[in-house]
Design an enzyme around this catalytic site. Sequence first.
Site, PDB file in Angstrom:
ATOM      1  N   THR A   1       0.853  -1.182   0.000  1.00  0.00           N
ATOM      2  CA  THR A   1       0.000   0.000   0.000  1.00  0.00           C
ATOM      3  C   THR A   1       0.889   1.231   0.000  1.00  0.00           C
ATOM      4  OG1 THR A   1      -1.295   1.379   1.527  1.00  0.00           O
ATOM      5  CG2 THR A   1      -0.232  -0.538   2.462  1.00  0.00           C
ATOM      6  N   ASN A   2       0.525   2.232  -0.786  1.00  0.00           N
ATOM      7  CA  ASN A   2       1.270   3.490  -0.789  1.00  0.00           C
ATOM      8  C   ASN A   2       1.046   4.259   0.501  1.00  0.00           C
ATOM      9  OD1 ASN A   2       2.391   4.282  -3.786  1.00  0.00           O
ATOM     10  ND2 ASN A   2       0.595   2.954  -3.918  1.00  0.00           N
TER      11      ASN A   2
ATOM     12  N   CYS B   1      -1.585   4.872  -5.767  1.00  0.00           N
ATOM     13  CA  CYS B   1      -2.435   4.086  -4.879  1.00  0.00           C
ATOM     14  C   CYS B   1      -2.603   2.740  -5.562  1.00  0.00           C
ATOM     15  CB  CYS B   1      -3.788   4.752  -4.656  1.00  0.00           C
ATOM     16  SG  CYS B   1      -4.919   3.746  -3.668  1.00  0.00           S
ATOM     17  N   THR B   2      -2.414   1.660  -4.821  1.00  0.00           N
ATOM     18  CA  THR B   2      -2.404   0.350  -5.461  1.00  0.00           C
ATOM     19  C   THR B   2      -3.715   0.031  -6.173  1.00  0.00           C
ATOM     20  OG1 THR B   2      -2.918  -0.578  -3.282  1.00  0.00           O
ATOM     21  CG2 THR B   2      -0.629  -0.639  -3.990  1.00  0.00           C
TER      22      THR B   2
END
Length: 227
Positions: free
Chosen positions: A83-84, A194-195
């Site tokens: 996750t970012n 963002c993933t």
Amino acid sequence: MLTIGMLGGMSWESSAEYYRLANVLVRERLGGLHSARIVLHSVDFAEIERMQVEGRWDDAGKALAEAAAAVQAGGADFLLICTNTMHKVYDQVRAAVDIPVIHLGDTTASAIKNAGLTTVGLLGTGFTMDQPFYREHLESHGLRVLLPSTEDRATVHRIIYDELCLGIVREESRRTYQDVIARFEGAEGIILGCTEIELLITQDDVPLPVFPTTRLHVEAAVERAIG
């Protein structure tokens, strides 16, 4: 082959993509029935999201640090935080384990620089765009990072949490993201920071080069795992 540790569940929609990509890339590299060696710990995102909204980042960091330690105990040779946004607590996670933790911002910055670009637009959650932890990490690599307007940031964030994290991919939202991207002035490329955004936007949807952080993160992991 080394074992990839994955700290996921934020959301599980994007973690599933992490898992899929790792196995696809290993099979492409090694052929046959080869697949990636993976230890995955998937948290309950509702609990983490509540901490995000309430600003309880230290609590979130402690939760992920405990999960990271479990991934190491499970036999992982190195770790990905899938996750970012939760790279905000990277230092807490890193301190909890003895194995390397590949920073998603490093793999993204490396790809941008290898493409010969210096100025990029950033899309992500409101936390990732509004707070300095991610932007400053990219800037430490010599990059200039542009943000959408306040209104566009709110729209991008809403679509992530209300749609993409729930597995909802709408053509209308894709067009909305394309409009946001078109309003960047001076951007040479776009970070899909963002993933979940990679479930909605691909290179085919954008005239500028895009940098899909999930894929770049996984590519670096597979390279390390195979050697």
